[in-house]
Scaffold this active site. Structure first.
Site, PDB file in Angstrom:
ATOM      1  CG  PHE A 118       2.923  -0.758  -3.580  1.00 22.08           C
ATOM      2  CD1 PHE A 118       2.878  -2.096  -3.929  1.00 22.08           C
ATOM      3  CD2 PHE A 118       2.431   0.173  -4.488  1.00 22.08           C
ATOM      4  CE1 PHE A 118       2.358  -2.512  -5.143  1.00 22.08           C
ATOM      5  CE2 PHE A 118       1.905  -0.219  -5.698  1.00 22.08           C
ATOM      6  CZ  PHE A 118       1.870  -1.564  -6.036  1.00 22.08           C
ATOM      7  CE  LYS A 119       3.524  -0.481  -8.193  1.00 20.82           C
ATOM      8  NZ  LYS A 119       3.599   0.058  -9.535  1.00 20.82           N
ATOM      9  CG  ASP A 120      10.687   1.686  -2.770  1.00 22.58           C
ATOM     10  OD1 ASP A 120      11.291   1.682  -3.858  1.00 22.58           O
ATOM     11  OD2 ASP A 120      10.321   2.733  -2.199  1.00 22.58           O
ATOM     12  CG  LEU A 123      10.580  -3.329  -8.075  1.00 19.31           C
ATOM     13  CD1 LEU A 123       9.939  -2.133  -8.743  1.00 19.31           C
ATOM     14  CD2 LEU A 123      11.295  -4.195  -9.112  1.00 19.31           C
ATOM     15  CB  THR A 153       6.729  -0.219 -11.629  1.00 18.46           C
ATOM     16  OG1 THR A 153       5.689  -0.904 -10.940  1.00 18.46           O
ATOM     17  CG2 THR A 153       7.734  -1.245 -12.128  1.00 18.46           C
TER      18      THR A 153
END
Length: 502
Positions: A118-120, A123, A153
């Site tokens: 989900f960090k994509d 980021l 992350t």
């Protein structure tokens, strides 16, 4: 949204571009805006808007000093062609939902980006926002992104910032406390501006050290002489947090289009979280007018957030557990500081006092009225390792749907908690591909697990008729480029060395 300032002091104020460029306030606080909620997102035509339109509207509201053209360019660069679904974060219905009692339940898949986490979503956006913070005053200044990761992350930040002009990135991860796939994702990262390093300690040790690095005035002065400033890609950076608000609105829009809810109906979101950033984005969405009945914090065995939300006492002095959900193996939830600020009606002195208590004694207790305000919005639950495995198995048996261990924490909590009154639909945020943790998932499904994680992927593919993301399945073919491991006390020197190569 106006200006931003530290959670620990009402002044000085900075623009959103300055807040994103700096990452963290000089006093160690996190940047917040007192204008949050003054402008609501218009819901009347929400169902007709795609992810790109929603992102432009939400980011334009929360980051007011970016022009509409800048926001539009950032959105296109971040999301067009970089995610597996045109929806970017698609909803998947669960036919047999846990403890639903007639309430439609969905999984919001946040892992369709280039690193399968989900960090994509944030980021892929942050480097684009960062690139547009250049002014005459900082022309020629380079930014060194310094980030501690509990697993996801790090790779997402590396993928976003690799070879970004004017930037370098240094990522620290706890050695031996991330999955094999997560470690390989980081250690094989290409890029002339990239540095990756294992740390002897856990994530909290690494994250605390990174905060000390940001507070090191002598280091900052030496780097400034070289034309370098430090910033962060953790969710302490408001530019990391704000893009996550979008997918709450996107989920609601998809529910409207599916006919599962009517405009104005309340939706409950269950969020696996360790650092409190992903669920704080849901709180921001609620403040922007999204009808949210409740936000549920789902923890793993490191259940410090559950204890806090239940008792009002935050106590990091407890055993640290390495679990099958490593991205949630956290005892210091940094983004909770922002929630404390808003729940305390902007009382900076109280927040500073609480954070001093956490840093010094390792514990703080919030006033009863602050806890009451938080409990009005947030529910909570947690899952031990056996319950995580059982949730993976139950979700597969009941729905033919494979979830990773982090998502399984949320699935178990939904089993334990009935829907909040007035809830028209429940949404479980799925934070990572199950193929990032093939051994844990295959074991939970009671499949034979070969000793190699990539062989495990093959077993999982065959048993579930699903396919591992190509970026994960091919990791073993890539050369390992980063092998450094340091003690906590040596992290600052590692950053300075990496900065010297920019």
């Amino acid at each position: 949204m106006g200006l931003y300032h530290s959670t620990r002091a009402a002044s000085p104020s900075v623009t959103s571009k300055q807040a994103i460029r700096r990452g963290i306030a000089a006093d160690g606080g996190l940047f917040v805006s007192d204008a949050l909620g003054e402008t609501a997102i218009d819901l009347s035509d929400l169902a007709s808007k795609d992810y790109f339109e929603l992102a432009r509207e939400v980011l334009g509201t929360l980051l007011p000093d970016y022009t509409a053209d800048e926001i539009a360019a950032c959105v296109d660069e971040a999301y067009r062609g970089t995610f597996a679904s045109d929806e970017v974060t698609p909803l998947v219905p669960l036919a047999t939902a846990p403890n639903a009692d007639g309430v439609a339940t969905y999984v919001l898949e946040l892992f369709g980006g280039p690193t399968s986490a989900f960090k994509d979503v944030a980021l892929q956006m942050l480097p684009r926002l960062m690139a547009r913070t250049n002014t005459i005053d900082n022309a020629g200044e380079k930014i060194m992104i310094v980030t501690a990761t509990s697993g996801d992350t790090g790779k997402a930040a590396l993928a976003g910032f690799a070879d970004a002009p004017g930037c370098g990135i240094t990522v620290f991860y706890p050695e031996g406390k991330v999955s094999r796939v997560q470690e390989l994702q980081m250690s094989t990262q290409e890029g002339a501006n990239v540095a990756v390093c294992g740390v002897r300690g856990n994530f909290d040790d690494a994250q605390s050290a990174v905060k000390r690095i940001f507070a090191d005035e002598e280091l900052a002065a030496r780097l400034a002489e070289e034309g370098v400033m430090l910033s962060s890609a953790n969710s302490i950076n408001v530019g990391r947090l704000v893009p996550q608000v979008v997918y709450y609105f996107a989920a609601y829009a998809q529910l409207l289009r599916a006919g599962s809810i009517k405009l104005g109906d309340a939706v409950e979101f269950c969020v696996p979280t360790g650092n409190f950033g992903d669920i704080l984005a849901g709180y921001y969405a609620k403040r922007l007018g999204l009808p949210v009945s409740r936000l549920i914090v789902a923890s793993d065995k490191n259940n410090v957030l559950f204890d806090f939300l239940t008792t009002g006492t935050y106590d990091r002095k407890r055993p640290f557990f390495t679990t099958t959900s490593p991205s949630m193996d956290i005892l210091i939830s940094s983004n909770l500081e922002r929630m404390l600020y808003y729940a305390a009606d902007g009382d900076c002195e109280l927040v500073a006092e609480l954070m001093a208590g956490l840093s010094g004694e390792g514990v703080y207790t919030v006033p009863e009225q602050v806890l009451a305000r938080i409990q009005e919005v947030f529910g909570c639950g947690w899952a031990d390792e056996d319950q995580v495995a059982a949730a993976i198995k139950h979700c597969w048996d009941a729905n033919g749907y494979v979830i990773d261990p982090h998502t399984a924490c949320g699935y178990h909590v939904l089993e334990e908690l009935p829907a909040a009154p007035g809830t028209a639909a429940r949404v479980l945020l799925s934070t990572a591909s199950p193929y990032k943790f093939p051994r844990a998932v295959a074991g939970a499904l009671r499949l034979f697990c070969p000793p190699d994680d990539f062989a495990c992927m093959k077993v999982l593919e065959k048993a579930t008729n699903t396919t591992a993301p190509v970026q994960l399945a091919t990791l073993q073919e890539k050369p390992v480029l980063h092998t450094d491991v340091v003690d906590i006390d040596s992290m600052s020197a590692f950053v300075e060395q990496a900065a010297s190569k920019l």
